[in-house]
Design a protein around this motif. Structure first.
Motif, short mmCIF file in Angstrom:
data_model
loop_
_atom_site.label_atom_id
_atom_site.label_comp_id
_atom_site.label_asym_id
_atom_site.label_seq_id
_atom_site.Cartn_x
_atom_site.Cartn_y
_atom_site.Cartn_z
N ALA A 24 0.84 -1.20 0.00
CA ALA A 24 0.00 0.00 0.00
C ALA A 24 0.88 1.26 0.00
CB ALA A 24 -0.91 -0.01 1.24
N PRO A 25 0.32 2.38 -0.44
CA PRO A 25 1.08 3.65 -0.44
C PRO A 25 1.55 4.02 0.97
CG PRO A 25 -0.97 3.89 -1.67
CD PRO A 25 -1.03 2.56 -0.99
N ARG A 26 2.77 4.52 1.06
CA ARG A 26 3.38 4.80 2.36
C ARG A 26 2.66 5.89 3.14
NH1 ARG A 26 7.87 8.91 2.23
NH2 ARG A 26 7.63 9.97 0.26
N HIS A 27 1.98 6.80 2.49
CA HIS A 27 1.23 7.82 3.20
C HIS A 27 -0.26 7.48 3.26
CE1 HIS A 27 4.82 10.52 2.49
NE2 HIS A 27 4.65 10.51 3.80
N GLY A 28 -0.55 6.22 3.05
CA GLY A 28 -1.93 5.73 3.19
C GLY A 28 -1.94 4.65 4.24
N LEU A 29 -2.28 3.44 3.82
CA LEU A 29 -2.31 2.30 4.73
C LEU A 29 -1.01 1.52 4.71
CD1 LEU A 29 -5.93 1.02 4.03
CD2 LEU A 29 -5.10 2.21 6.07
N GLY A 30 -0.02 2.00 3.96
CA GLY A 30 1.24 1.28 3.83
C GLY A 30 2.27 1.66 4.86
N LYS A 31 3.48 1.19 4.60
CA LYS A 31 4.60 1.44 5.51
C LYS A 31 5.68 2.23 4.79
CE LYS A 31 7.67 -1.96 4.01
NZ LYS A 31 9.09 -1.80 3.76
N GLU A 32 6.46 2.93 5.59
CA GLU A 32 7.60 3.68 5.07
C GLU A 32 8.83 3.21 5.82
OE1 GLU A 32 9.23 8.29 4.73
OE2 GLU A 32 7.31 7.90 5.69
N ASN A 33 9.89 2.88 5.11
CA ASN A 33 11.14 2.50 5.75
C ASN A 33 11.80 3.75 6.33
OD1 ASN A 33 10.94 -0.22 4.96
ND2 ASN A 33 11.81 0.25 2.97
N ILE A 34 12.27 3.64 7.56
CA ILE A 34 12.92 4.76 8.24
C ILE A 34 14.32 4.30 8.66
CG2 ILE A 34 12.82 6.37 10.19
CD1 ILE A 34 10.45 6.67 8.24
N ALA A 35 15.33 4.98 8.19
CA ALA A 35 16.71 4.64 8.56
C ALA A 35 16.94 4.95 10.03
CB ALA A 35 17.69 5.42 7.71
N GLN A 36 17.64 4.08 10.71
CA GLN A 36 17.95 4.33 12.12
C GLN A 36 18.68 5.65 12.29
OE1 GLN A 36 19.78 1.17 14.32
NE2 GLN A 36 18.26 -0.35 13.70
N THR A 37 19.49 6.02 11.31
CA THR A 37 20.24 7.27 11.40
C THR A 37 19.35 8.50 11.27
OG1 THR A 37 20.73 7.11 9.03
CG2 THR A 37 22.39 6.24 10.56
N SER A 38 18.10 8.33 10.82
CA SER A 38 17.15 9.44 10.72
C SER A 38 16.45 9.74 12.03
CB SER A 38 16.08 9.13 9.66
OG SER A 38 16.65 9.04 8.39
N LEU A 79 13.40 -0.17 10.87
CA LEU A 79 12.32 0.65 11.40
C LEU A 79 11.34 1.02 10.29
CD1 LEU A 79 14.34 3.02 13.74
CD2 LEU A 79 13.02 0.99 14.38
N TRP A 80 10.08 1.07 10.65
CA TRP A 80 9.01 1.46 9.73
C TRP A 80 8.18 2.55 10.37
CZ3 TRP A 80 6.06 -3.62 8.12
CH2 TRP A 80 6.90 -4.42 7.35
N ALA A 81 7.55 3.33 9.51
CA ALA A 81 6.50 4.25 9.95
C ALA A 81 5.19 3.76 9.34
CB ALA A 81 6.79 5.67 9.49
N LEU A 82 4.17 3.68 10.17
CA LEU A 82 2.80 3.45 9.74
C LEU A 82 2.04 4.72 10.10
CD1 LEU A 82 2.22 -0.17 11.12
CD2 LEU A 82 2.83 0.47 8.79
N LYS A 109 0.10 11.36 10.45
CA LYS A 109 1.04 11.31 11.58
C LYS A 109 1.58 9.88 11.67
CE LYS A 109 -1.30 14.93 14.12
NZ LYS A 109 -2.15 15.25 15.29
N PRO A 110 2.89 9.76 11.85
CA PRO A 110 3.47 8.41 11.89
C PRO A 110 3.56 7.81 13.29
CG PRO A 110 5.21 10.04 11.65
CD PRO A 110 3.90 10.80 11.72
N MET A 111 3.48 6.51 13.32
CA MET A 111 3.90 5.74 14.49
C MET A 111 5.10 4.95 13.98
SD MET A 111 0.94 2.83 14.73
CE MET A 111 -0.38 3.17 13.57
N VAL A 112 6.17 4.98 14.72
CA VAL A 112 7.42 4.36 14.27
C VAL A 112 7.71 3.15 15.14
CG1 VAL A 112 9.89 4.72 13.89
CG2 VAL A 112 8.29 6.61 13.51
N GLY A 113 8.09 2.08 14.49
CA GLY A 113 8.40 0.86 15.21
C GLY A 113 9.06 -0.14 14.29
N PHE A 114 8.96 -1.41 14.67
CA PHE A 114 9.55 -2.46 13.85
C PHE A 114 8.68 -3.70 13.89
CE2 PHE A 114 11.21 -3.04 18.10
CZ PHE A 114 11.23 -4.42 18.28
N ARG A 115 8.81 -4.47 12.85
CA ARG A 115 8.06 -5.72 12.74
C ARG A 115 8.94 -6.89 13.10
NH1 ARG A 115 5.75 -8.49 7.24
NH2 ARG A 115 5.09 -10.41 8.28
N ASN A 116 8.38 -7.80 13.89
CA ASN A 116 9.04 -9.07 14.22
C ASN A 116 7.98 -10.14 14.04
OD1 ASN A 116 10.54 -11.18 15.15
ND2 ASN A 116 10.78 -10.41 17.22
N GLY A 117 8.03 -10.85 12.91
CA GLY A 117 6.99 -11.81 12.59
C GLY A 117 5.70 -11.05 12.31
#
Length: 137
Positions: free
Chosen positions: A74-88, A103-106, A112-120
């Motif tokens: 899905a589009p990153r500014h919709g229902l999709g995810k955006e990859n976020i570099a740890q250095t950002s 790291l991803w932003a949903l 507005k993003p929520m930032v986290g990571f997926r594990n399984g």
């Protein structure tokens, strides 16, 4: 008490794995589960206005009806995810984030993003970025 919690979690994991096997779907096609255990101070649910809290819960519900493959496409500014570099990231990374964690932003209210990571199947939310100040946008 701690043993019961660990035992319960292990039992729950076994049930989830059995359900995934029964449907014949690989893990990447499973639905998301959201973990709020690692939310960071200043970027927690309690730090949101009531409207944003409601929007966040609605977004969790919407995303929970999707499969991970759909979210990834899905589009990153919709229902999709955006990859976020740890250095950002402009905040200290919590200990749960190792160098190999992606790291991803949903998004929720007004992109507005929520930032986290997926594990399984689990998405671990680290920051609810209500002020757009967690990472370089």
């Amino acid at each position: 008490m701690g043993g019961k919690i660990r035992g319960h979690a292990a039992q729950g994991s076994a049930r989830i794995q059995a359900a995934a096997q029964a449907t014949g779907k690989p893990a990447q096609l499973s639905y998301p589960v959201f973990c709020l255990r690692h939310l960071q101070t200043g970027h927690d649910i309690e730090d949101l206005l009531a409207d944003d809290q409601a929007a966040l819960i609605k977004r969790f519900r919407t995303l929970s009806k999707m499969e991970w493959g759909q979210i990834e496409q899905a589009p990153r500014h919709g229902l999709g995810k955006e990859n976020i570099a740890q250095t950002s990231i402009k905040r200290a990374l919590p200990g749960v984030v190792t160098k190999d964690v992606k790291l991803w932003a949903l998004r929720y209210a007004n992109n507005k993003p929520m930032v986290g990571f997926r594990n399984g199947a689990v998405f671990h939310v680290l920051w609810i970025d209500h002020s757009f100040d967690v990472y370089n946008h």
